[in-house]
Design an enzyme around this catalytic site. Structure first.
Site, short mmCIF file in Angstrom:
data_model
loop_
_atom_site.label_atom_id
_atom_site.label_comp_id
_atom_site.label_asym_id
_atom_site.label_seq_id
_atom_site.Cartn_x
_atom_site.Cartn_y
_atom_site.Cartn_z
N GLY A 79 -17.38 11.17 -12.29
CA GLY A 79 -17.17 9.65 -12.44
C GLY A 79 -15.70 9.47 -11.87
N GLY A 123 -22.89 16.79 -11.70
CA GLY A 123 -22.95 15.28 -11.70
C GLY A 123 -24.04 14.86 -10.76
CD GLU A 133 -2.52 1.71 0.23
OE1 GLU A 133 -3.31 0.95 -0.17
OE2 GLU A 133 -2.35 2.89 -0.09
CG HIS A 139 -47.44 -6.16 11.13
ND1 HIS A 139 -47.73 -5.09 9.98
CD2 HIS A 139 -48.53 -5.73 12.15
CE1 HIS A 139 -48.48 -4.08 10.30
NE2 HIS A 139 -49.01 -4.62 11.59
C1 LIG Z 1 -17.47 9.73 -2.26
C2 LIG Z 1 -17.75 8.16 -2.76
C3 LIG Z 1 -18.68 7.34 -1.87
C4 LIG Z 1 -18.79 5.97 -2.23
N1 LIG Z 1 -19.71 5.32 -1.49
C5 LIG Z 1 -19.68 3.98 -1.79
C6 LIG Z 1 -20.83 3.24 -0.84
O1 LIG Z 1 -21.67 3.92 -0.28
N2 LIG Z 1 -20.75 2.05 -1.19
C7 LIG Z 1 -19.86 1.27 -2.19
O2 LIG Z 1 -20.19 0.12 -2.43
N3 LIG Z 1 -19.03 2.15 -2.93
C8 LIG Z 1 -18.97 3.34 -2.66
N4 LIG Z 1 -17.94 4.20 -3.31
C9 LIG Z 1 -16.87 3.34 -4.35
C10 LIG Z 1 -15.92 2.70 -3.52
O3 LIG Z 1 -15.23 3.40 -2.69
C11 LIG Z 1 -15.07 1.81 -4.61
O4 LIG Z 1 -15.69 1.01 -5.43
C12 LIG Z 1 -14.07 1.03 -3.52
O5 LIG Z 1 -13.26 1.80 -2.86
C13 LIG Z 1 -12.85 0.41 -4.56
O6 LIG Z 1 -12.30 -0.33 -3.94
P1 LIG Z 1 -10.92 -0.69 -4.51
O7 LIG Z 1 -10.22 -1.59 -3.51
O8 LIG Z 1 -11.01 -1.04 -5.92
O9 LIG Z 1 -9.87 0.84 -4.53
P2 LIG Z 1 -9.83 1.86 -3.69
O10 LIG Z 1 -10.55 1.63 -2.39
O11 LIG Z 1 -9.48 2.90 -4.55
O12 LIG Z 1 -8.30 1.37 -3.11
C14 LIG Z 1 -7.13 1.29 -3.98
C15 LIG Z 1 -5.84 1.40 -2.88
O13 LIG Z 1 -4.76 1.21 -3.45
C16 LIG Z 1 -3.53 2.16 -3.27
N5 LIG Z 1 -2.84 2.34 -4.44
C17 LIG Z 1 -3.04 2.50 -5.83
N6 LIG Z 1 -2.10 2.31 -6.52
C18 LIG Z 1 -0.98 1.92 -5.79
C19 LIG Z 1 0.19 1.36 -5.95
N7 LIG Z 1 0.70 1.44 -7.00
N8 LIG Z 1 1.01 0.77 -5.11
C20 LIG Z 1 0.29 0.56 -3.88
N9 LIG Z 1 -0.76 1.14 -3.54
C21 LIG Z 1 -1.49 1.61 -4.34
C22 LIG Z 1 -4.47 3.40 -2.94
O14 LIG Z 1 -3.65 4.14 -2.04
C23 LIG Z 1 -5.49 2.82 -2.22
O15 LIG Z 1 -5.39 2.60 -0.80
C24 LIG Z 1 -17.74 5.54 -3.09
C25 LIG Z 1 -16.70 6.19 -3.75
C26 LIG Z 1 -16.82 7.58 -3.36
C27 LIG Z 1 -15.63 8.49 -4.17
#
Ligand SMILES: Cc1cc2nc3c(=O)[nH]c(=O)nc-3n(C[C@H](O)[C@H](O)[C@H](O)COP(=O)(O)OP(=O)(O)OC[C@H]3O[C@@H](n4cnc5c(N)ncnc54)[C@H](O)[C@@H]3O)c2cc1C
Length: 469
Positions: free
Chosen positions: A274, A183, A36, A448
């Site tokens: 997005g 958006g 991470e 209920h």
């Molecule tokens: C405002 C907002 C509200 C949301 N609410 C919801 C919700 O209520 N319910 C829901 O299901 N989804 C929600 N989402 C979407 C959800 O946050 C994402 O779908 C989810 O976090 C994706 O998970 P992920 O593990 O793919 O990536 P992320 O959570 O984006 O995590 C990626 C991780 O990888 C790390 N990283 C990136 N590149 C590297 C690298 N090269 N080396 C080491 N580490 C790296 C980053 O630092 C990060 O910690 C929301 C998103 C936003 C922006």
């Protein structure tokens, strides 16, 4: 410098996709490392996404109860928002979550490595730490879980007070007097719901004809009606032309659906147009993995075209950008890597939840999509205005809508708007997973008085025997 350690799995990224993949890999007995780049685990979801937004939505709901306390016979005159305390509470919840993730990774013997990870070649991950030192680790399998970032309007740069993305908006030092939200997807409408209820004058500008445009049109329309009733101004079919900083904040120029130029001034603007996948500078060019509009293509087991390289979460092509989807993709990827049997994800059965007020939740095909797919359908609906628990909660709006196959009654989609529907959608998902019919749900006893009786009654309505309407 090469590191002698050889891992069964190295996961890059600790969001819900990455950390859940790590935990499951540990449970399966795989020697696992999680890389991470940040100094905290949990990714977008925990730090600037799902969790802090829902914490703020909870505060807004409590504030709403105070505003409407007279309806409940409670006279409450002297109340106000202490924004610093609201922020502190949100931060406490996030910190607790991050500590929980760290504990679970340790418990499951997942080695954590801080640094920026890239695929260095087949079976090799390079990690650069915060001091710029690089090391290489060997991995039989690599799981890429690098997540996504907010897309920006070209030429705009976010800043801490005026031009905001989901990150900056969560650290505002005070509640802005006015906000334009560009958006009307899930992120846009959730922040609209938070700040409008805290007293901000909110204007939403959306290019498409509806809010939450992936939802069933009837549900989107009902949300728009409710937002307008609450006092949130919305422009649809509107195109933003220019955002400029002014002495008092920002001005947003756009053309409305009538093609006429308009301008709004506000203290802040939130850009919620997005997400862009983090698939650049992670070494994918050194693999045979294929991209589609920047997202990684995988097979049903999350394996890319490069043997031993999996992709999960927000970076996956044709997969919704949702935390629970990333989590399940992580489980599928590492179970497959462990050589154990695993069921691929059925993307038609993913719950979509938007936690605005009123909440929106759905699974499966919308009425329009079901018809377009050639299904002969029957639809059942039940309004919350006829549900006693909703009356007890003081809610009058919303409905449950069920779309079923006409011949056998198989549930093709369920769409809800109203109180606590993000909790209620799980029943519909389970029913669809078991290939259930409206009749199955109609014969399932629902307690209920509960809000879930509206699901029961929507199933009755499919079969034309609603009881309470
Ligand atoms: C405002 C907002 C509200 C949301 N609410 C919801 C919700 O209520 N319910 C829901 O299901 N989804 C929600 N989402 C979407 C959800 O946050 C994402 O779908 C989810 O976090 C994706 O998970 P992920 O593990 O793919 O990536 P992320 O959570 O984006 O995590 C990626 C991780 O990888 C790390 N990283 C990136 N590149 C590297 C690298 N090269 N080396 C080491 N580490 C790296 C980053 O630092 C990060 O910690 C929301 C998103 C936003 C922006």
């Amino acid at each position: 410098m090469p590191d002698s350690a050889q891992y069964d799995v190295v996961i890059i990224g600790s969001g819900p996709g990455g950390y859940v993949a790590g935990i499951r890999a540990g449970q399966l007995g795989l020697k696992t490392a999680l890389v991470e780049k940040d100094n905290k685990f949990g990714g977008t979801c925990l730090h600037v996404g799902c969790i802090p937004t829902k914490a703020l939505l909870m505060n807004a709901e409590v504030y709403d109860y105070f505003k409407n306390s007279n309806e409940f016979g409670i006279n409450c005159k002297d109340y106000s928002v202490d924004w610093a305390v609201v922020q502190e509470r949100k931060n406490r919840i996030v910190t607790k979550g991050a500590k929980g993730v760290e504990f679970l990774l340790k418990k499951n013997k997942v080695e954590t490595i801080q640094g920026y990870g890239t695929i260095a070649g087949p079976g090799r991950v390079s990690v650069k730490d915060s001091k710029g030192q690089s090391r290489e680790i060997k991995a039989k399998n690599i799981v890429l879980a690098t997540g996504s970032e907010a897309k920006m309007i070209p030429g705009l740069e976010p800043d801490p007070t005026t031009i905001l993305t989901n990150k900056e908006i969560l650290s505002l030092k005070e509640i802005p007097k006015s906000m334009v939200i560009i958006g009307a997807g899930a992120v846009g409408v959730e922040f609209a719901s938070i700040f409008h209820r805290f007293g901000t004058t909110v204007t939403v500008i959306e290019m498409l004809p509806h809010a939450v445009p992936l939802e069933d049109e009837e549900i989107s329309t009902e949300l728009e009606k409710s937002f307008r009733k609450q006092g949130i101004v919305m422009h649809f079919g509107a195109k933003v032309q220019k955002v400029s900083k002014t002495a008092k904040g920002v001005s947003v120029e756009f053309t409305g659906s009538d093609n006429k130029a308009q301008m709004i001034e506000a203290e802040t603007v939130l850009v919620a147009v997005g997400r862009a996948p983090n698939t650049q500078n992670v070494g994918l060019e050194k693999t045979h993995a294929k991209l589609e509009r920047g997202f990684v293509k995988t097979n049903p087991f999350m394996l890319t075209d490069e043997p031993g390289v999996y992709a999960i979460g927000d970076i996956v092509a044709n997969s919704p950008l949702l935390a629970h989807v990333g989590e399940m993709e992580g489980v599928v990827a590492v179970t497959h890597a462990a050589g154990k049997p695993v069921e691929p994800i059925n993307y038609n059965q993913v719950p979509n939840c938007t936690y605005c007020e009123p909440e929106v939740a759905s699974v499966g095909l919308t009425e329009k999509k079901a018809r377009e797919a050639g299904h002969k359908i029957k639809v059942g609906k039940f309004p919350f205005s006829a549900n006693t628990k909703a009356s007890i909660l003081g809610v009058r709006e919303g409905q449950v809508k069920m779309v079923c196959d006409e011949k056998y009654g198989e549930i093709l989609g369920v769409h809800m708007i109203g109180p606590r529907v993000t909790e209620m959608i799980a029943e519909a998902v389970a029913a669809m997973h078991l290939e259930g019919t409206a009749m199955d749900l109609a014969h399932t006893i629902h307690a209920h008085p509960t809000l879930t009786e509206a699901v029961h009654e929507a199933a009755h309505a499919v079969e034309d025997w609603s009881i309470h309407i």
